[in-house]
Design an enzyme around this catalytic site. Structure first.
Site, PDB file in Angstrom:
ATOM      1  N   PHE A 141       0.751  -1.219  -0.086  1.00 49.08           N
ATOM      2  CA  PHE A 141       0.016   0.065   0.070  1.00 49.08           C
ATOM      3  C   PHE A 141       0.860   1.327   0.018  1.00 49.08           C
ATOM      4  O   PHE A 141       1.691   1.474   1.087  1.00 49.08           O
ATOM      5  CB  PHE A 141      -0.906   0.061   1.359  1.00 49.08           C
ATOM      6  N   ASP A 226       9.282   2.697   1.482  1.00 51.78           N
ATOM      7  CA  ASP A 226       8.063   3.393   1.796  1.00 51.78           C
ATOM      8  C   ASP A 226       8.096   3.247   3.330  1.00 51.78           C
ATOM      9  O   ASP A 226       7.738   2.123   3.838  1.00 51.78           O
ATOM     10  CB  ASP A 226       6.906   3.058   1.079  1.00 51.78           C
ATOM     11  N   LYS A 255       2.914   9.989   8.531  1.00 50.79           N
ATOM     12  CA  LYS A 255       2.254   9.614   9.607  1.00 50.79           C
ATOM     13  C   LYS A 255       2.761   9.991  10.990  1.00 50.79           C
ATOM     14  O   LYS A 255       2.373  11.176  11.328  1.00 50.79           O
ATOM     15  CB  LYS A 255       2.184   7.896   9.530  1.00 50.79           C
TER      16      LYS A 255
HETATM   17  C1  PLP Z   1       3.109   2.197   3.858  1.00 48.23           C
HETATM   18  C2  PLP Z   1       2.188   3.717   3.299  1.00 48.23           C
HETATM   19  N1  PLP Z   1       2.284   4.247   2.564  1.00 48.23           N
HETATM   20  C3  PLP Z   1       1.594   5.284   2.146  1.00 48.23           C
HETATM   21  C4  PLP Z   1       0.589   5.589   2.691  1.00 48.23           C
HETATM   22  C5  PLP Z   1      -0.370   6.699   2.545  1.00 48.23           C
HETATM   23  O1  PLP Z   1      -0.184   7.705   3.311  1.00 48.23           O
HETATM   24  P1  PLP Z   1      -1.211   9.032   3.414  1.00 48.23           P
HETATM   25  O2  PLP Z   1      -2.557   8.322   3.911  1.00 48.23           O
HETATM   26  O3  PLP Z   1      -0.579   9.869   4.343  1.00 48.23           O
HETATM   27  O4  PLP Z   1      -1.375   9.592   1.953  1.00 48.23           O
HETATM   28  C6  PLP Z   1       0.058   4.721   3.906  1.00 48.23           C
HETATM   29  C7  PLP Z   1      -0.985   4.963   4.740  1.00 48.23           C
HETATM   30  O5  PLP Z   1      -1.569   3.983   5.443  1.00 48.23           O
HETATM   31  C8  PLP Z   1       0.988   3.749   4.228  1.00 48.23           C
HETATM   32  O6  PLP Z   1       0.689   2.764   5.422  1.00 48.23           O
END
Ligand code: PLP
Length: 400
Positions: A141, A226, A255
Site C-alpha cells: 500500500f 516506503d 504518519k
Molecule cells: C506504507 C504506506 N505508504 C503510504 C501511505 C499513504 O499515506 P497517506 O494516507 O498519508 O497518504 C500509507 C497509509 O496508510 C502507508 O501505510
C-alpha cells in the site's frame, strides 16, 4: 442530553461528509497519552494511535508546546524562503538516516509521488528516458493518489479508477526470483515497504531485502523504501531498514513524523537529489515552520527518552502476550511484526472482535478482514497491554 448531541453529530456527519469511510459510531472529543474519551465521557485505551500516527500519544505536552509557540511566531511563508524549523528538521533527519537531503510535503501518498518522480527524473537526467518502470510488491500500500495507487499492489484499492498510470509492475513480496524475472533495462526503481503495513503486517524473510538491494546495485536501479508506516521508531528502530541492514536510495516518511500534524518527507542521497533541481517539484505547504516545529519536538522527544528501545522492549512484551493467546485459541494463526507494529492473522473475521473491544473501551484495528493489527502509541505501558490482553481473552472465550 449527551446522547442526543452525539446522535446529532453522527447523523449530521452522515449527511454532509463524503462516505469514503465506514466509521465506527463514536465521536472522540479528547485524548491524553494512550487514552481517548468520546462525547459521552466514555474512556478508551487506544491501540490504533490514528493508524500509527500519534506515536507520543494524544495531547503530548512537548508537541502541544512546540505547536503553540510556533503558531504564535510564524506559521507559513512559502518555500520561496528559508525557515529555521525546516532546516533543523532536515538536519535531524539526515543526521539520523542514510540520507543527505529532504523534500517536505504533506502526506505519505505525496511523499511517494515525489519518490516516483525523482527516480524517473534521475535516469532522464542521465539520458536514459526509457528507464522509467517502477516495480512494487503485491499486497503493498503506497497511497491513494494516481501514482501511489498505481504502485499499490491491491486490486480493491484500484477498482473503478482504471486506467492506472503506465510504467508500474508488481511482483510478490518476499520472492526474489519473481523480482529477477521482471528486471529489464526499463526498470528505474524497486519500491517496497520494508514491512508491509496495510497489506497485513507482512515481514520479509531474513535476506530478502539484502538480495533486493544487491539486484538493484547490479542493475543500476534505485531502491525506494516506503517507511510511511514503519518509520519514526514504530518497529523498535528509528527506521525499519535498520532491522535488515539495508540502506535504500530514497525513503518516504509521513504518519508519525509530526504526531498528527500533516507532514510527509522524501529523503535521499546528494547524488540522486540533484535530479530535483529548481522548479522540478514543489508543494505549497511542504515543511511549514508549524509542522516542522511539531516534527522536531517529536524527534527530540524520541531521542531524549530513548523511545526506540522502549518500543522494542514493550513491543516484545506485547508480542509474547499475543503469542500466549495464540497458544490458547486455535483460530489465531500467527503473531508477527516488529516493535509496536504487530499483526495477528486469524481464521475468523476480525470486525466483530474490533466492535466488541470498542464496546469494552479498547480501540483496535482489523486489516484484510481477518488480521488484527496493534499499533498503539509508543509510550504504551505493560499494564495497559495487560488490560487489552484480558479483554481479548474474554472476547475470545465468548466466541469459542
Ligand atoms: C506504507 C504506506 N505508504 C503510504 C501511505 C499513504 O499515506 P497517506 O494516507 O498519508 O497518504 C500509507 C497509509 O496508510 C502507508 O501505510
Amino acid at each position: 442530553m449527551n446522547e442526543i448531541v452525539m446522535k446529532t453529530n453522527i447523523e449530521q456527519a452522515e449527511e454532509v461528509l463524503a462516505q469514503t469511510y465506514a466509521r465506527f459510531p463514536v465521536v472522540f472529543t479528547k485524548g491524553s497519552g494512550c487514552k481517548l474519551w468520546d462525547s459521552e465521557g466514555k474512556e478508551y485505551l487506544d491501540f490504533v494511535a490514528g493508524i500509527a500516527v500519534c506515536n507520543l500519544g494524544h495531547a503530548h505536552p512537548a508537541v502541544a508546546e512546540a505547536i503553540s509557540q510556533q503558531a504564535k511566531n510564524l506559521i507559513h511563508v512559502s518555500n520561496l524562503f528559508y525557515t529555521v524549523p525546516q532546516i533543523k528538521l532536515a538536519k535531524w533527519l539526515t543526521d539520523n538516516s542514510f540520507a543527505d537531503r529532504a523534500f517536505f510535503c504533506n502526506s505519505g501518498a505525496e511523499a511517494n509521488e515525489a519518490a516516483i518522480k525523482l527516480a524517473r527524473k534521475y535516469f532522464f537526467d542521465k539520458g536514459n528516458n526509457n528507464k522509467n518502470t517502477i516495480i512494487s510488491a503485491k499486497q503493498s500500500f503506497h497511497g491513494r493518489t494516481y501514482a501511489s495507487m498505481s504502485a499499490t499492489g491491491q486490486d480493491k484499492i484500484k477498482k473503478g479508477f482504471e486506467p492506472m498510470l503506465p510504467g508500474f509492475k508488481m511482483v510478490p513480496f518476499n520472492d526474489i526470483e519473481a523480482l529477477k524475472e521482471n528486471l529489464d533495462s526499463t526498470v528505474c526503481a524497486v519500491m517496497l515497504e520494508p514491512i508491509q503495513g496495510e497489506g497485513g503486517v507482512c515481514c520479509p524473510s531474513e535476506d530478502y531485502l539484502k538480495q533486493v538491494k544487491q539486484l538493484c546495485v547490479e542493475n543500476d536501479i534505485l531502491l525506494i523504501f516506503d517507511e510511511v508506516q514503519t518509520g519514526i521508531a514504530r518497529t523498535g528502530k528509528l527506521f525499519a531498514y535498520e532491522h535488515f541492514d539495508v540502506k535504500p536510495d530514497i525513503m518516504t516518511l509521513a504518519k508519525a513524523l509530526a504526531n498528527g500534524l500533516p507532514v510527509g518527507a522524501m529523503l535521499t542521497t546528494d547524488k540522486i537529489a540533484k535530479a530535483f533541481g529548481h522548479g522540478a517539484h514543489a508543494t505549497t505547504f511542504g515543511g511549514t515552520p508549524l509542522v516542522a516545529s511539531a516534527a522536531l519536538s517529536v524527534l527530540e522527544y524520541i531521542e531524549s527518552n530513548d523511545l526506540v528501545n522502549q518500543c522494542d522492549n514493550v513491543g516484545n512484551y506485547f508480542k509474547e502476550q499475543l503469542i500466549s493467546l495464540k497458544e490458547k485459541y486455535s483460530f489465531i494463526k500467527e503473531v508477527r511484526g516488529y516493535g509496536l507494529l504487530l499483526g495477528m492473522p486469524m481464521s475468523i473475521k476480525g470486525a466483530p472482535i474490533v466492535n466488541k473491544c470498542l464496546e469494552k473501551g479498547f480501540v483496535i484495528n482489523c486489516i484484510q478482514d481477518t488480521i488484527l493489527r496493534f499499533i498503539p502509541p509508543l509510550i504504551i505501558q505493560k499494564e495497559e497491554i495487560d488490560k487489552l490482553i484480558n479483554c481479548l481473552d474474554e472476547i475470545f472465550k465468548e466466541i469459542t
